[in-house]
Motif scaffolding. Sequence first.
Motif, short mmCIF file in Angstrom:
data_model
loop_
_atom_site.label_atom_id
_atom_site.label_comp_id
_atom_site.label_asym_id
_atom_site.label_seq_id
_atom_site.Cartn_x
_atom_site.Cartn_y
_atom_site.Cartn_z
N ARG A 21 34.49 41.58 85.84
CA ARG A 21 35.68 41.23 85.05
C ARG A 21 36.87 42.10 85.46
N GLU A 25 40.13 40.44 87.14
CA GLU A 25 41.42 40.54 86.45
C GLU A 25 42.48 41.12 87.38
N HIS A 28 43.82 38.38 89.26
CA HIS A 28 44.41 37.33 88.41
C HIS A 28 43.55 36.07 88.42
#
Length: 117
Positions: A21, A25, A28
């Motif tokens: 994760r 992130e 994006h």
Amino acid sequence: MLVKFNSSTSGQIMMFAPAARQLLEILHKDCTARGVITSEQLPEAIERLRRAVAGGGSNGTLPPQAGTPAQDDDSNDDRRADGPPIGLAQRAFPLIELLEWTRKEDGYILWEAAKDF
């Protein structure tokens, strides 16, 4: 939960969902059960991860897990931390390597997990 990153040309790596994760992130990308980093997106993805590693990210480590003791306590050795926290650079390096090898052979990366994470 594990997340598998599969290269169309260069192999596979797996990591736990919190680490995946954090890296997705930075790229994006949505942390869905399945996703792709296309061959066109690989150069930018590599650059984003390298910049995050160079800048240290948000202190460079994953947040502590719930239920982890705040300080070492010899009365419960099973819950004691094994060492210093793993930094962002250590988490990102295998994915950066996979992305670079895949880019050299004009491939793409797919990730897969049991569910959204």
